[in-house]
Write a protein that holds these residues in place. Sequence first.
Motif, PDB file in Angstrom:
ATOM      1  N   ILE A  49      69.268  69.880  66.279  1.00 55.24           N
ATOM      2  CA  ILE A  49      68.057  70.635  66.608  1.00 55.24           C
ATOM      3  C   ILE A  49      67.569  70.261  67.973  1.00 55.24           C
ATOM      4  O   ILE A  49      66.848  70.979  68.595  1.00 55.24           O
ATOM      5  CB  ILE A  49      66.921  70.403  65.592  1.00 55.24           C
ATOM      6  CG1 ILE A  49      67.143  69.099  64.880  1.00 55.24           C
ATOM      7  CG2 ILE A  49      66.789  71.573  64.666  1.00 55.24           C
ATOM      8  CD1 ILE A  49      66.008  68.699  64.009  1.00 55.24           C
ATOM      9  N   GLN A  50      67.999  69.107  68.459  1.00 62.38           N
ATOM     10  CA  GLN A  50      67.533  68.690  69.781  1.00 62.38           C
ATOM     11  C   GLN A  50      68.104  69.577  70.861  1.00 62.38           C
ATOM     12  O   GLN A  50      67.525  69.738  71.912  1.00 62.38           O
ATOM     13  CB  GLN A  50      67.939  67.241  70.079  1.00 62.38           C
ATOM     14  CG  GLN A  50      67.189  66.257  69.236  1.00 62.38           C
ATOM     15  CD  GLN A  50      68.066  65.709  68.161  1.00 62.38           C
ATOM     16  OE1 GLN A  50      68.720  66.460  67.452  1.00 62.38           O
ATOM     17  NE2 GLN A  50      68.096  64.413  68.012  1.00 62.38           N
ATOM     18  N   PRO A  99      64.020  74.070  70.881  1.00 58.73           N
ATOM     19  CA  PRO A  99      62.960  73.102  70.626  1.00 58.73           C
ATOM     20  C   PRO A  99      63.198  71.758  71.308  1.00 58.73           C
ATOM     21  O   PRO A  99      62.280  71.006  71.545  1.00 58.73           O
ATOM     22  CB  PRO A  99      62.981  72.947  69.108  1.00 58.73           C
ATOM     23  CG  PRO A  99      63.544  74.215  68.614  1.00 58.73           C
ATOM     24  CD  PRO A  99      64.515  74.666  69.651  1.00 58.73           C
ATOM     25  N   ALA A 100      64.475  71.507  71.648  1.00 59.76           N
ATOM     26  CA  ALA A 100      64.784  70.228  72.266  1.00 59.76           C
ATOM     27  C   ALA A 100      64.014  70.057  73.572  1.00 59.76           C
ATOM     28  O   ALA A 100      63.606  68.958  73.923  1.00 59.76           O
ATOM     29  CB  ALA A 100      66.280  70.138  72.532  1.00 59.76           C
ATOM     30  N   GLU A 113      61.174  71.168  74.226  1.00 57.81           N
ATOM     31  CA  GLU A 113      59.833  70.748  73.830  1.00 57.81           C
ATOM     32  C   GLU A 113      59.792  69.237  73.632  1.00 57.81           C
ATOM     33  O   GLU A 113      58.899  68.539  74.071  1.00 57.81           O
ATOM     34  CB  GLU A 113      59.479  71.421  72.498  1.00 57.81           C
ATOM     35  CG  GLU A 113      58.203  72.231  72.535  1.00 57.81           C
ATOM     36  CD  GLU A 113      58.007  72.896  71.213  1.00 57.81           C
ATOM     37  OE1 GLU A 113      57.285  72.330  70.399  1.00 57.81           O
ATOM     38  OE2 GLU A 113      58.617  73.971  70.990  1.00 57.81           O
ATOM     39  N   GLU A 114      60.829  68.816  72.971  1.00 60.32           N
ATOM     40  CA  GLU A 114      60.958  67.382  72.696  1.00 60.32           C
ATOM     41  C   GLU A 114      60.949  66.579  74.001  1.00 60.32           C
ATOM     42  O   GLU A 114      60.258  65.596  74.149  1.00 60.32           O
ATOM     43  CB  GLU A 114      62.255  67.147  71.905  1.00 60.32           C
ATOM     44  CG  GLU A 114      62.631  65.717  71.697  1.00 60.32           C
ATOM     45  CD  GLU A 114      61.599  64.997  70.837  1.00 60.32           C
ATOM     46  OE1 GLU A 114      61.543  63.781  70.921  1.00 60.32           O
ATOM     47  OE2 GLU A 114      60.854  65.681  70.096  1.00 60.32           O
ATOM     48  N   LYS A 142      63.888  72.667  59.839  1.00 60.28           N
ATOM     49  CA  LYS A 142      64.134  72.291  61.226  1.00 60.28           C
ATOM     50  C   LYS A 142      62.824  71.932  61.912  1.00 60.28           C
ATOM     51  O   LYS A 142      62.743  70.944  62.650  1.00 60.28           O
ATOM     52  CB  LYS A 142      64.827  73.445  61.965  1.00 60.28           C
ATOM     53  CG  LYS A 142      66.299  73.497  61.616  1.00 60.28           C
ATOM     54  CD  LYS A 142      66.993  74.627  62.342  1.00 60.28           C
ATOM     55  CE  LYS A 142      68.431  74.720  61.883  1.00 60.28           C
ATOM     56  NZ  LYS A 142      69.007  76.028  62.142  1.00 60.28           N
ATOM     57  N   LYS A 175      61.850  68.565  60.825  1.00 59.14           N
ATOM     58  CA  LYS A 175      62.661  67.531  61.472  1.00 59.14           C
ATOM     59  C   LYS A 175      62.147  67.266  62.881  1.00 59.14           C
ATOM     60  O   LYS A 175      62.071  66.132  63.345  1.00 59.14           O
ATOM     61  CB  LYS A 175      64.132  68.004  61.554  1.00 59.14           C
ATOM     62  CG  LYS A 175      64.912  67.755  60.291  1.00 59.14           C
ATOM     63  CD  LYS A 175      66.077  66.839  60.595  1.00 59.14           C
ATOM     64  CE  LYS A 175      66.474  65.972  59.459  1.00 59.14           C
ATOM     65  NZ  LYS A 175      66.918  66.456  58.233  1.00 59.14           N
ATOM     66  N   LEU A 176      61.799  68.337  63.517  1.00 61.54           N
ATOM     67  CA  LEU A 176      61.305  68.228  64.870  1.00 61.54           C
ATOM     68  C   LEU A 176      60.006  67.437  64.902  1.00 61.54           C
ATOM     69  O   LEU A 176      59.801  66.556  65.738  1.00 61.54           O
ATOM     70  CB  LEU A 176      61.078  69.645  65.419  1.00 61.54           C
ATOM     71  CG  LEU A 176      61.012  69.764  66.923  1.00 61.54           C
ATOM     72  CD1 LEU A 176      62.360  69.389  67.510  1.00 61.54           C
ATOM     73  CD2 LEU A 176      60.631  71.178  67.304  1.00 61.54           C
ATOM     74  N   LYS A 177      59.166  67.760  63.964  1.00 65.18           N
ATOM     75  CA  LYS A 177      57.884  67.074  63.863  1.00 65.18           C
ATOM     76  C   LYS A 177      58.127  65.584  63.648  1.00 65.18           C
ATOM     77  O   LYS A 177      57.486  64.725  64.248  1.00 65.18           O
ATOM     78  CB  LYS A 177      57.098  67.670  62.694  1.00 65.18           C
ATOM     79  CG  LYS A 177      55.605  67.568  62.844  1.00 65.18           C
ATOM     80  CD  LYS A 177      54.911  68.390  61.780  1.00 65.18           C
ATOM     81  CE  LYS A 177      54.014  67.536  60.934  1.00 65.18           C
ATOM     82  NZ  LYS A 177      53.649  68.162  59.670  1.00 65.18           N
ATOM     83  N   ARG A 227      59.231  63.913  66.768  1.00 62.81           N
ATOM     84  CA  ARG A 227      58.127  63.750  67.700  1.00 62.81           C
ATOM     85  C   ARG A 227      57.265  62.554  67.285  1.00 62.81           C
ATOM     86  O   ARG A 227      56.862  61.736  68.090  1.00 62.81           O
ATOM     87  CB  ARG A 227      57.294  65.024  67.732  1.00 62.81           C
ATOM     88  CG  ARG A 227      56.886  65.395  69.134  1.00 62.81           C
ATOM     89  CD  ARG A 227      56.149  66.692  69.149  1.00 62.81           C
ATOM     90  NE  ARG A 227      57.022  67.852  69.045  1.00 62.81           N
ATOM     91  CZ  ARG A 227      56.625  69.041  68.581  1.00 62.81           C
ATOM     92  NH1 ARG A 227      55.399  69.193  68.134  1.00 62.81           N
ATOM     93  NH2 ARG A 227      57.456  70.048  68.544  1.00 62.81           N
TER      94      ARG A 227
END
Lengths: 628, 652
Positions: B232-233, B237-238, B240-241, B290, B293-295, B298
């Motif tokens: 997902i990175q 969204p990556a 964003e990361e 997803k 996971k992103l959350k 972060r």
Amino acid sequence: MSESESIYGTTLSQESMKVIAESIGVGNLPDEAAKDLAEDVSYRLKEIIQDAAKFMRHGKRQKMSMHDIDHALKIKNIEPTYGFFAKDHVPFRFASGGGRELHFVEEKEIDLNEMVSMSGSQTWPKLPLEITLRAHWLCIDGVQPTIPENPPPVSKDAQKLESVDPTSKLSNKGQSMGVGKPGGGGKSKKLRNVETVHVKQLATHELSVEQQLYYKEITEACVGSDEARRAEALQSLSADPGLHEMLARMCTFIAEGVRVNVVQNNLALLIYLMRMVKALLDNPSLYLEKYLHELIPSIATCIVSRQLCMRPEMDNHWALRDFASRLMAQICKNFNTSTNNVQTRVTRMFSQALTKNNQTHLASLYGAIDGLSELGPEVVKALVIPKIKSISERIEACIEGPGLSSVDKNGAGHIKTLLVKSVAPVLKTMRPPPDIVEEYKLDYGYIGPTLCAAVAKARTQPMALTTNVVSATTLTTNQQQGSSNVGKTMMQTTENISVTGGSPGQQQTGRTIMLGTSRGTGGSTTTGGQKFVILQSRSQTPTTPTTNPNPLQQSQQQHQQQIKFAQGSTGQQKQHISNSAPKLVVVCMATNNHTNTTTISQAKSQNVFSTQQSIERSLSPMEEHSFQ
Amino acid sequence: MDGDKNTLLAVLQLLRKYNLKSTEDLFRKEANLTDITADDNQQTESEVNSVLSAYKSEGDPALYEKAYSELKKFVEGSLDIYKHELGTILYPVLVHMYLELVYNNHSVEAKQLMEKFCGNLEEYYQEDLKKLSNVTKREQMAGNELTDTFKSNQFIIRMSRDTLSILKRHLQEKKHSVLLNIIQEHLYFDMYEGVARNKQQIEATSGAIVGEATRQDNKAKVYYGLLKEPDIQCIPPAEEEEDDTAGTEGDKPKKKKAKKDPLFSKKTKSDPNAPPVGRMPLPNLKDADKLEKLKALREASKRVVLGPDSLPSICFYTLLNAVHGVTAAEIAEDSSLLAVGFSDSAIKVWSLVPQKLRLMKTGDQLQDINKEAEDVLVRMMDDRTAETVRSLYGHSGPIYSLSFSPDRNLLLSSSEDATVRLWSLHTWTCVVCYKGHLYPVWSVRFSPHGYYFATASHDKTARLWATDSHQPLRIFAGHYSDVDVVQFHPNSNYVATGSSDMTVRLWDCVTGSQVRLMTGHKGPIYSLAFSAEGRFLASAGADHRILVWDLAHGHLVAALSSHSANVHCLSFSRDGNILVSGSLDCTLKLWDFTKLAEEMTLEDVNVSHNPDVKTCVETYLLRTFATKNSPVLTLHFSRRNLLLGVGMFEAS
């Protein structure tokens, strides 16, 4: 061997089997059958209990409950014993008779009718409380905050151990490692590794900045003028778990405070300080034994000092003496051990004062009697009652004698009231029923008739007062002790006290409170409404902290307070005292001046000082005696 | 073929035994067993009996005591290097002698034997000996779990070649038929080349009901590495990361950033020890997953790195007014929900964040919602029903374990009533009731990837389930007593179980076979935790100790004893640096796991060589924190490494 026998192969007795068989209608169970049955039943029982233990452990408990047994039966496909519930353990009662010994579970029969008819009354079982969740910080960055939700950093047992064996603190540094102090842990450990010279470790008593601040706030609030703040401070002292480290300083503060304020005759501050003592005593996480050498002399001073206030004829220093006496009794009860003999020494100190009846100042005499009577009926019986006659001669002289000051009359009156109150319940158990006034008069002199009336009254109201006889206080001192060791014993307990003497401010060294001789002198010079600077042994602050910086304001406040006192009083008059000045009642207590009523009306007639909130137990007779 | 036939016969016999006539007929027809006569059945029956009568022996009861005391004398008189290894046979021999005597109705002699010699055996065997000594009759032997286990299994003893030959010589010299019989029938020697072990080494791994693990048990390869994180990175969204970390860079020291990066890159690199992709079929990630996971990532970037110098903060939740009523507690992975199970069979779920617990809207209302809306998940819920605590009723016995699904939409509960229930946290109702176990279910765990879950029960099995099936997918049978706790490996390919037979086992979910058997506990095991990188397993239980195992070879790495009551929860910090344990003694302890793992890697480890077991508590114990009369029920590290604990207050 005997031990292993108790572990391996314990079985129920054959008799039990037979009794159980009888109970279900099988008479004459053969011995052989009973034996086999006993063995098998024991085996099954053990097996069930082993299974029940699994349920207990999965229930995250360390105590087995009825439900565990039920569940264990259930997995064995046996009908559980429905209907047996017990919140906690079920105590077995023992009974014997007719050569039989029996253990049984007591089950009270409940009358349903009664239950229903009582509907709505308090006897209904309370509803269980809703389960709630409460969050708190158990630890912040590896440091456990000392809040009531957390256990005290040094447990009471550890404090006790430390007071007995101070070296324990030095030796097991490793153990206390986990408890973590700010800045401790890793840092100090590293330091120790570097150090190559072996230096004997000192027990450190560092206070963090927060703790210093807290100390300052608390001490200021306790002796300051804001009553709400004081209540808060006292509440904190009596409940907060983390005070252990500051205890030494608190006690020094109190001791110093008492020393200075006794000289200055500042009654209000003495009361505040005693309330601090009370709060510390009430704190469940503190163990005070190490500091008794400072506290006991201070308290003793407040009990027996010749003068505690500026106007002895007006101010109610009696209440302070009562309060301090109760504190002393509480200390004796909590901390008396065979090695420190606190109670013996305290008792001896008071009884010395009684022996020297004629030289002791009336106020001191009152204090001594008060102190003794709080220690329990046994003490009263052995030490006060034999002295009543000589005391009553003295108060007779004061009350009836002509041309004496109102101070003396007042004092004598108080002593009389106190004697009647404390001695009557004891006399009631000592003397056989017919109370004849003449006999009393013969035995107890002037106070006899009053005592007689009180005892007679006590007999008519049966219950309440007899309860206190239960506690048999150990009494080791001999009242008839020679005066040779007066000085010595006094020194032990009252060393630090410098007491009001002829000249204020003079530090007395060898003198003790009891031995104050001149009774006529007017005491110390008046100090006006001055506020007192309490000297503290805090080295880090160069300026002596004054509790309130502005002297003008202080004196005003002082006045205000005194006015408050006067307002709070209800101006009762004594029967035998011509002085009708309104009494200042400072601590909430009985100011029942009717010498013939001892207990009943107390609750009604107590005068409440404006600072009553927390000290002060309302003096219903029950409560008062619970101290003993 | 012959074996097959025997199995069929056994089934047939079972059907007959339960009087299932029609099934039997059907079965005969299908298996072409119509020609089998009753005679054969009779024969098999007697075979069953012969297993039970394994203890039948004509030995004179008086001989036993003599034989045992001579064996004991021999062990005590042998050379120091062999002494301790030889000593390991004393316990099983005593147990089997006792059982033989009891079986042959020599109860008195059995009792004498037990009383005379039990005291000399190791402390940790005493409990079992006590249980065993309850059995004093032949009838009682049938159906007793402990005697059954001893009877039907060989006691495994590891011994060096030298020691074993000394023992054999001794036995041949003495020729005690009693002793020879027992050793032949009930003991199994797992011989190895090399020096005999010393006392500490032996004590470290002994204590289980059926002896130690054989070398064979732990030979299988275990893929203990973590799965490759889904990328997902890399997708949009990556960025964003990236932004996020760039934003935080300013107020954080550079060093930390450098440390953080390998943390992420490590996950993206494939681990040599990780199982091949697709070994275990895992559910595909949904969009919501997803996002989640992103959350999590972060949040993880804001994580505090823990260590001896930076200890965690602990927030402790105390349950008040629950007098002994709490039996289970569990915190959701993202620390937003707390579920508590009670002995009165209720479950309560608290929200630990300001966001309240809402009900889903009714069907009619749901139809009005725009399904394309981005916040459709929020719109689904009815705001008017928001509450901070909700109750779930459905079980009919104490709740022993709870587990949230990774997406926090579902909750599993296991209970004394032998069922496992799946609850929806949208509708707050029970969705499925899984009935498979026959006895109380002690533990239930969701797989870290969702969909699968594992259970452990009093019926001595652990089972693997999928949420959409009523039947278990795998049954892990092998434990000799209750399976008390079950835990998923972070890569979801393995399940670890701890049992009252004092062993920890690791099972392969894919094949269903047991891949690790680890002995060393001296009491039932109530808690298991995998380390963050998946290589180590920590276990703790009724022996008040925490054992750490290396899954690569199944070695015991450390035994930490510091608690004074049953340990019921273990947890690793998110960065794997700290292990925390909570116990009924109202304390929780922090252990320096980095140090432990580092020292461990320094040693040369292989299959046959067991490293020294670390027992030095002072080195690893960082801190002890006491609660106020509140036994610790569960511990959980939040994504930012804040430690959350749950306990119930017990008025003293």
